[in-house]
Design a protein around this motif. Structure first.
Motif, PDB file in Angstrom:
ATOM      1  N   ILE A  62       0.841  -1.206   0.000  1.00 13.38           N
ATOM      2  CA  ILE A  62       0.000   0.000   0.000  1.00 13.38           C
ATOM      3  C   ILE A  62       0.875   1.254   0.000  1.00 13.38           C
ATOM      4  CG2 ILE A  62      -1.638   1.353   1.394  1.00 13.38           C
ATOM      5  CD1 ILE A  62      -2.710  -1.424   2.414  1.00 13.38           C
ATOM      6  N   ALA A  92       0.967   4.339  -2.399  1.00 11.87           N
ATOM      7  CA  ALA A  92       0.329   5.516  -1.788  1.00 11.87           C
ATOM      8  C   ALA A  92       1.044   5.801  -0.462  1.00 11.87           C
ATOM      9  CB  ALA A  92      -1.155   5.254  -1.565  1.00 11.87           C
ATOM     10  N   THR A 144      -2.547   7.225   4.912  1.00  5.85           N
ATOM     11  CA  THR A 144      -2.796   6.765   3.550  1.00  5.85           C
ATOM     12  C   THR A 144      -4.070   5.920   3.611  1.00  5.85           C
ATOM     13  OG1 THR A 144      -1.859   5.697   1.585  1.00  5.85           O
ATOM     14  CG2 THR A 144      -1.310   4.690   3.699  1.00  5.85           C
ATOM     15  N   ASN A 145      -4.476   5.346   2.493  1.00  2.00           N
ATOM     16  CA  ASN A 145      -5.707   4.572   2.441  1.00  2.00           C
ATOM     17  C   ASN A 145      -5.562   3.401   1.489  1.00  2.00           C
ATOM     18  OD1 ASN A 145      -8.082   6.372   3.689  1.00  2.00           O
ATOM     19  ND2 ASN A 145      -6.778   7.788   2.533  1.00  2.00           N
ATOM     20  N   CYS A 146      -6.437   2.406   1.659  1.00  2.13           N
ATOM     21  CA  CYS A 146      -6.643   1.426   0.602  1.00  2.13           C
ATOM     22  C   CYS A 146      -8.135   1.152   0.525  1.00  2.13           C
ATOM     23  CB  CYS A 146      -5.836   0.149   0.829  1.00  2.13           C
ATOM     24  SG  CYS A 146      -6.362  -0.827   2.240  1.00  2.13           S
ATOM     25  N   TYR A 164     -12.507   3.681  -1.583  1.00  3.46           N
ATOM     26  CA  TYR A 164     -12.518   5.092  -1.179  1.00  3.46           C
ATOM     27  C   TYR A 164     -11.451   5.339  -0.130  1.00  3.46           C
ATOM     28  CZ  TYR A 164     -16.957   4.942  -3.516  1.00  3.46           C
ATOM     29  OH  TYR A 164     -17.924   4.753  -4.467  1.00  3.46           O
ATOM     30  N   GLY A 165     -10.937   6.546  -0.115  1.00  4.71           N
ATOM     31  CA  GLY A 165      -9.975   6.934   0.909  1.00  4.71           C
ATOM     32  C   GLY A 165     -10.458   8.185   1.606  1.00  4.71           C
ATOM     33  N   TYR A 213     -14.501  11.540   1.641  1.00  3.68           N
ATOM     34  CA  TYR A 213     -13.967  10.337   0.998  1.00  3.68           C
ATOM     35  C   TYR A 213     -13.813  10.618  -0.482  1.00  3.68           C
ATOM     36  CZ  TYR A 213     -14.610   7.631   5.199  1.00  3.68           C
ATOM     37  OH  TYR A 213     -14.504   7.155   6.485  1.00  3.68           O
ATOM     38  N   ASP A 241      -6.565   9.157  -5.044  1.00  4.51           N
ATOM     39  CA  ASP A 241      -5.522   9.684  -4.162  1.00  4.51           C
ATOM     40  C   ASP A 241      -5.058  11.033  -4.730  1.00  4.51           C
ATOM     41  OD1 ASP A 241      -3.136  10.358  -2.932  1.00  4.51           O
ATOM     42  OD2 ASP A 241      -2.202   8.380  -3.176  1.00  4.51           O
ATOM     43  N   SER A 248      -6.362   5.747  -8.432  1.00  4.19           N
ATOM     44  CA  SER A 248      -7.193   5.135  -7.399  1.00  4.19           C
ATOM     45  C   SER A 248      -6.304   4.674  -6.244  1.00  4.19           C
ATOM     46  CB  SER A 248      -7.986   3.970  -7.985  1.00  4.19           C
ATOM     47  OG  SER A 248      -7.104   3.040  -8.569  1.00  4.19           O
ATOM     48  N   TRP A 249      -6.913   4.496  -5.076  1.00  7.18           N
ATOM     49  CA  TRP A 249      -6.174   3.997  -3.913  1.00  7.18           C
ATOM     50  C   TRP A 249      -5.820   2.525  -4.139  1.00  7.18           C
ATOM     51  CZ3 TRP A 249      -4.641   7.561  -0.563  1.00  7.18           C
ATOM     52  CH2 TRP A 249      -5.372   8.742  -0.468  1.00  7.18           C
TER      53      TRP A 249
END
Ligand code: MD6
Ligand code: FE
Length: 217
Positions: free
Chosen positions: A44, A48, A66-68, A71-72, A82, A86, A92-93
């Motif tokens: 991840i 990101a 960070t996000n996965c 949606y982040g 959200y 990114d 996209s995440w």
């Protein structure tokens, strides 16, 4: 010797602490997943990387995130929200791995929230001194789904408040492998994290990592 260690593990994994109706800490629940989680995190953060975002009020967050997932959660001068993209990469995440989904679903189900389908996983990285002030999680579209929060690495004191900002929060120690689930009547409770104390954990070094699984859309 082996047997008593095993019994300790089982005891530790099944220890539940109910903070109020709808808010439960599952101590040690994520320990069996620790290596898989940290491996997934490497992928991840390659795509990101952790970054410090700015709040709508113009403050740089002390927590790096960070996000996965589909949606982040992001913040900038225009607000909290959200987004499927990114803002750093314009892409996209990273995908939410199957092991993340399973962990979140198992934790939710074992606290009575069946059929939890997270579509967002916010990953926070705390260095000593980093903190999160009291807030409610209310950027999600509906509040029927719980929040599942996984703590790894060095300990934190989590603040668990009430439905009003002025309600005096409880202090809950969250250590490596603990999962906190809140939903139903507890879904909109205020919460936060006190400044993290310096410490070292064999798997994460001087950091605390927190994963929060949500259903955003
Ligand atoms: C934690 N994080 O890091 C809990 N909520 O232990 C949160 O409660 C949180 O990091 C909303 C948005 C970002 C967060
Ligand atoms: Fe939160």
């Amino acid at each position: 010797m082996t047997l008593s260690l095993f019994q300790d593990m089982e005891q530790c994994q099944s220890e539940r602490e109910e903070l109020c109706p709808g808010a439960i800490v599952l101590h040690g629940f994520a320990v069996p997943y620790e290596v898989a989680i940290l491996e997934a995190l490497r992928d991840i953060t390659t795509r990101a990387p952790f970054r410090h975002m700015v709040t709508p009020g113009g403050f740089r967050m002390s927590v790096a995130l960070t996000n996965c997932g589909s949606y982040g959660w992001i913040t900038d001068r225009t607000g909290y929200r959200y987004d499927a993209i990114d803002p750093e990469s314009g892409k996209s995440w990273p995908h939410m791995s199957a092991v993340f989904v399973k962990l979140a679903q198992d934790a939710a189900a074992s606290t009575g929230f069946n059929d939890f389908k997270p579509d967002a996983c916010l990953v926070n990285c705390y260095n000593p001194g980093a903190r999160l002030s009291l807030h409610q999680d209310k950027n999600e579209r509906d509040f029927d789904a719980p929040i599942v929060s996984v703590s790894l690495g060095i300990p934190a004191i989590f603040l668990w408040g009430g439905l009003r900002r002025k309600d005096k929060p409880m202090r809950v120690q969250l250590t490596h492998g603990d999962i906190m689930v809140w939903g139903g009547p507890a879904r909109l409770h205020y919460h936060g994290v006190l400044p993290i104390k310096e410490a070292c954990h064999p798997l994460t070094g001087t950091h605390r990592i927190n994963l929060t699984f949500r259903k955003a859309a």
